[in-house]
Design a protein around this motif. Sequence first.
Motif, PDB file in Angstrom:
ATOM      1  N   LEU A 269      -1.722  28.487 -36.046  1.00 50.46           N
ATOM      2  CA  LEU A 269      -2.743  27.506 -35.680  1.00 50.46           C
ATOM      3  C   LEU A 269      -2.431  26.091 -36.171  1.00 50.46           C
ATOM      4  CD1 LEU A 269      -6.262  29.134 -36.227  1.00 50.46           C
ATOM      5  CD2 LEU A 269      -5.282  28.304 -34.109  1.00 50.46           C
ATOM      6  N   ASP A 270      -1.369  25.930 -36.942  1.00 47.20           N
ATOM      7  CA  ASP A 270      -1.104  24.638 -37.581  1.00 47.20           C
ATOM      8  C   ASP A 270      -1.006  23.481 -36.594  1.00 47.20           C
ATOM      9  OD1 ASP A 270      -1.197  25.959 -39.955  1.00 47.20           O
ATOM     10  OD2 ASP A 270       0.903  25.602 -40.509  1.00 47.20           O
ATOM     11  N   SER A 271      -0.271  23.659 -35.499  1.00 48.36           N
ATOM     12  CA  SER A 271      -0.120  22.559 -34.541  1.00 48.36           C
ATOM     13  C   SER A 271      -1.451  22.234 -33.859  1.00 48.36           C
ATOM     14  CB  SER A 271       0.960  22.865 -33.508  1.00 48.36           C
ATOM     15  OG  SER A 271       0.608  23.997 -32.755  1.00 48.36           O
ATOM     16  N   THR A 272      -2.250  23.252 -33.588  1.00 43.16           N
ATOM     17  CA  THR A 272      -3.569  23.026 -32.987  1.00 43.16           C
ATOM     18  C   THR A 272      -4.482  22.299 -33.971  1.00 43.16           C
ATOM     19  OG1 THR A 272      -3.325  25.038 -31.671  1.00 43.16           O
ATOM     20  CG2 THR A 272      -5.539  24.149 -31.886  1.00 43.16           C
ATOM     21  N   ILE A 273      -4.472  22.725 -35.213  1.00 48.60           N
ATOM     22  CA  ILE A 273      -5.285  22.061 -36.243  1.00 48.60           C
ATOM     23  C   ILE A 273      -4.881  20.603 -36.363  1.00 48.60           C
ATOM     24  CG2 ILE A 273      -5.771  21.940 -38.718  1.00 48.60           C
ATOM     25  CD1 ILE A 273      -5.544  25.036 -38.758  1.00 48.60           C
ATOM     26  N   GLU A 274      -3.583  20.332 -36.411  1.00 46.46           N
ATOM     27  CA  GLU A 274      -3.110  18.945 -36.527  1.00 46.46           C
ATOM     28  C   GLU A 274      -3.522  18.110 -35.318  1.00 46.46           C
ATOM     29  OE1 GLU A 274       1.063  19.511 -37.134  1.00 46.46           O
ATOM     30  OE2 GLU A 274       0.813  19.857 -39.299  1.00 46.46           O
ATOM     31  N   MET A 275      -3.441  18.692 -34.127  1.00 47.79           N
ATOM     32  CA  MET A 275      -3.829  17.978 -32.912  1.00 47.79           C
ATOM     33  C   MET A 275      -5.328  17.637 -32.954  1.00 47.79           C
ATOM     34  SD  MET A 275      -3.398  19.192 -28.946  1.00 47.79           S
ATOM     35  CE  MET A 275      -4.293  20.703 -29.235  1.00 47.79           C
ATOM     36  N   TYR A 276      -6.155  18.613 -33.338  1.00 51.91           N
ATOM     37  CA  TYR A 276      -7.591  18.381 -33.411  1.00 51.91           C
ATOM     38  C   TYR A 276      -7.940  17.413 -34.535  1.00 51.91           C
ATOM     39  CZ  TYR A 276      -8.253  22.215 -30.078  1.00 51.91           C
ATOM     40  OH  TYR A 276      -8.222  23.016 -28.974  1.00 51.91           O
ATOM     41  N   MET A 277      -7.193  17.479 -35.632  1.00 55.08           N
ATOM     42  CA  MET A 277      -7.414  16.519 -36.720  1.00 55.08           C
ATOM     43  C   MET A 277      -7.179  15.100 -36.225  1.00 55.08           C
ATOM     44  SD  MET A 277      -5.799  18.232 -40.162  1.00 55.08           S
ATOM     45  CE  MET A 277      -5.861  16.662 -41.025  1.00 55.08           C
ATOM     46  N   ASP A 278      -6.098  14.892 -35.459  1.00 51.91           N
ATOM     47  CA  ASP A 278      -5.805  13.561 -34.916  1.00 51.91           C
ATOM     48  C   ASP A 278      -6.894  13.097 -33.957  1.00 51.91           C
ATOM     49  OD1 ASP A 278      -3.461  13.378 -36.354  1.00 51.91           O
ATOM     50  OD2 ASP A 278      -2.169  13.995 -34.693  1.00 51.91           O
ATOM     51  N   GLU A 279      -7.352  14.017 -33.108  1.00 51.17           N
ATOM     52  CA  GLU A 279      -8.392  13.661 -32.142  1.00 51.17           C
ATOM     53  C   GLU A 279      -9.697  13.276 -32.842  1.00 51.17           C
ATOM     54  OE1 GLU A 279     -10.528  15.491 -28.143  1.00 51.17           O
ATOM     55  OE2 GLU A 279      -8.937  16.628 -29.132  1.00 51.17           O
ATOM     56  N   ILE A 280     -10.108  14.086 -33.806  1.00 54.24           N
ATOM     57  CA  ILE A 280     -11.343  13.806 -34.539  1.00 54.24           C
ATOM     58  C   ILE A 280     -11.168  12.559 -35.409  1.00 54.24           C
ATOM     59  CG2 ILE A 280     -12.909  14.666 -36.326  1.00 54.24           C
ATOM     60  CD1 ILE A 280     -13.406  15.977 -33.637  1.00 54.24           C
ATOM     61  N   LYS A 281      -9.994  12.388 -35.979  1.00 54.71           N
ATOM     62  CA  LYS A 281      -9.723  11.202 -36.799  1.00 54.71           C
ATOM     63  C   LYS A 281      -9.954   9.929 -35.977  1.00 54.71           C
ATOM     64  CE  LYS A 281      -6.021   9.078 -39.511  1.00 54.71           C
ATOM     65  NZ  LYS A 281      -4.642   9.281 -40.023  1.00 54.71           N
ATOM     66  N   GLN A 282      -9.419   9.916 -34.761  1.00 53.64           N
ATOM     67  CA  GLN A 282      -9.597   8.739 -33.910  1.00 53.64           C
ATOM     68  C   GLN A 282     -11.070   8.513 -33.580  1.00 53.64           C
ATOM     69  OE1 GLN A 282      -7.035   6.621 -33.194  1.00 53.64           O
ATOM     70  NE2 GLN A 282      -8.754   5.349 -32.614  1.00 53.64           N
ATOM     71  N   ARG A 283     -11.803   9.588 -33.321  1.00 55.41           N
ATOM     72  CA  ARG A 283     -13.235   9.456 -33.035  1.00 55.41           C
ATOM     73  C   ARG A 283     -13.989   8.915 -34.242  1.00 55.41           C
ATOM     74  NH1 ARG A 283     -15.000  11.159 -27.777  1.00 55.41           N
ATOM     75  NH2 ARG A 283     -13.129  12.024 -26.853  1.00 55.41           N
ATOM     76  N   ILE A 284     -13.648   9.394 -35.445  1.00 52.05           N
ATOM     77  CA  ILE A 284     -14.314   8.923 -36.663  1.00 52.05           C
ATOM     78  C   ILE A 284     -14.005   7.443 -36.883  1.00 52.05           C
ATOM     79  CG2 ILE A 284     -14.369   9.088 -39.187  1.00 52.05           C
ATOM     80  CD1 ILE A 284     -13.939  12.123 -38.867  1.00 52.05           C
ATOM     81  N   ILE A 285     -12.744   7.064 -36.714  1.00 51.22           N
ATOM     82  CA  ILE A 285     -12.356   5.659 -36.897  1.00 51.22           C
ATOM     83  C   ILE A 285     -13.067   4.774 -35.880  1.00 51.22           C
ATOM     84  CG2 ILE A 285     -10.406   4.066 -36.610  1.00 51.22           C
ATOM     85  CD1 ILE A 285      -8.673   6.204 -38.029  1.00 51.22           C
ATOM     86  N   ASN A 286     -13.142   5.215 -34.636  1.00 47.98           N
ATOM     87  CA  ASN A 286     -13.847   4.438 -33.614  1.00 47.98           C
ATOM     88  C   ASN A 286     -15.333   4.317 -33.931  1.00 47.98           C
ATOM     89  OD1 ASN A 286     -11.481   4.122 -32.195  1.00 47.98           O
ATOM     90  ND2 ASN A 286     -11.945   5.712 -30.706  1.00 47.98           N
ATOM     91  N   TYR A 287     -15.929   5.401 -34.386  1.00 49.65           N
ATOM     92  CA  TYR A 287     -17.370   5.390 -34.674  1.00 49.65           C
ATOM     93  C   TYR A 287     -17.690   4.523 -35.880  1.00 49.65           C
ATOM     94  CZ  TYR A 287     -22.154   6.979 -35.258  1.00 49.65           C
ATOM     95  OH  TYR A 287     -23.514   7.013 -35.371  1.00 49.65           O
ATOM     96  N   THR A 288     -16.891   4.674 -36.943  1.00 49.15           N
ATOM     97  CA  THR A 288     -17.189   3.942 -38.184  1.00 49.15           C
ATOM     98  C   THR A 288     -16.638   2.527 -38.169  1.00 49.15           C
ATOM     99  OG1 THR A 288     -15.200   4.779 -39.288  1.00 49.15           O
ATOM    100  CG2 THR A 288     -17.246   6.039 -39.572  1.00 49.15           C
ATOM    101  N   GLN A 289     -15.729   2.242 -37.249  1.00 46.60           N
ATOM    102  CA  GLN A 289     -15.073   0.948 -37.155  1.00 46.60           C
ATOM    103  C   GLN A 289     -14.331   0.601 -38.441  1.00 46.60           C
ATOM    104  OE1 GLN A 289     -17.629  -2.056 -35.396  1.00 46.60           O
ATOM    105  NE2 GLN A 289     -18.620  -0.519 -34.123  1.00 46.60           N
ATOM    106  N   GLN A 290     -13.778   1.632 -39.062  1.00 54.56           N
ATOM    107  CA  GLN A 290     -12.930   1.473 -40.241  1.00 54.56           C
ATOM    108  C   GLN A 290     -11.468   1.509 -39.788  1.00 54.56           C
ATOM    109  OE1 GLN A 290     -13.884   1.279 -43.541  1.00 54.56           O
ATOM    110  NE2 GLN A 290     -16.046   1.799 -43.401  1.00 54.56           N
ATOM    111  N   LEU A 291     -10.566   1.060 -40.658  1.00 52.96           N
ATOM    112  CA  LEU A 291      -9.138   1.133 -40.352  1.00 52.96           C
ATOM    113  C   LEU A 291      -8.564   2.505 -40.686  1.00 52.96           C
ATOM    114  CD1 LEU A 291      -8.030  -2.374 -41.629  1.00 52.96           C
ATOM    115  CD2 LEU A 291      -8.516  -1.673 -39.281  1.00 52.96           C
ATOM    116  N   ALA A 292      -9.209   3.202 -41.605  1.00 49.88           N
ATOM    117  CA  ALA A 292      -8.797   4.550 -42.000  1.00 49.88           C
ATOM    118  C   ALA A 292     -10.055   5.334 -42.354  1.00 49.88           C
ATOM    119  CB  ALA A 292      -7.856   4.483 -43.201  1.00 49.88           C
ATOM    120  N   ILE A 293      -9.930   6.642 -42.392  1.00 55.09           N
ATOM    121  CA  ILE A 293     -11.088   7.467 -42.727  1.00 55.09           C
ATOM    122  C   ILE A 293     -11.356   7.372 -44.223  1.00 55.09           C
ATOM    123  CG2 ILE A 293     -12.000   9.820 -42.801  1.00 55.09           C
ATOM    124  CD1 ILE A 293     -10.573  10.393 -40.233  1.00 55.09           C
TER     125      ILE A 293
END
Length: 123
Positions: free
Chosen positions: A24-48
């Motif tokens: 599951l590692d590659s799937t977890i990493e892919m979903y982490m990247d997707e959610i990371k981008q959503r969190i950054i867009n929502y919070t308008q931060q440069l990093a989580i």
Amino acid sequence: MKLDDEVFELIRRRLKLPPDNTGLDSTIEMYMDEIKQRIINYTQQLAIPAGLKYTWSNMVIDLLKVRDFALPEVAALLGKDAVEVKIGDTSVKLGSTGSVAVETIVTSYAPELRRYRRMGWQG
């Protein structure tokens, strides 16, 4: 340890994946990247922010539950008779389309994310 690595290990521990099970590692990493981008867009931060470590991991696990509910590691979390996942006060049917599931997950975690949201300007 970088926050990304901490969240990855936290997700693996919560899924009770043994060290030799990397399926599951590659799937977890892919979903982490997707959610990371959503969190950054929502919070308008440069990093989580580090304070969102557990929120980020929970969001990734929720996305795994919705998109990959048939995988044995994920099915064990849901139970064999699961048809939908309750995220906050919202229910999402298993196998939902990707964008609907991600938007539902982001909005269900909005109270936690809002604490880290910055004011944004459009010009």
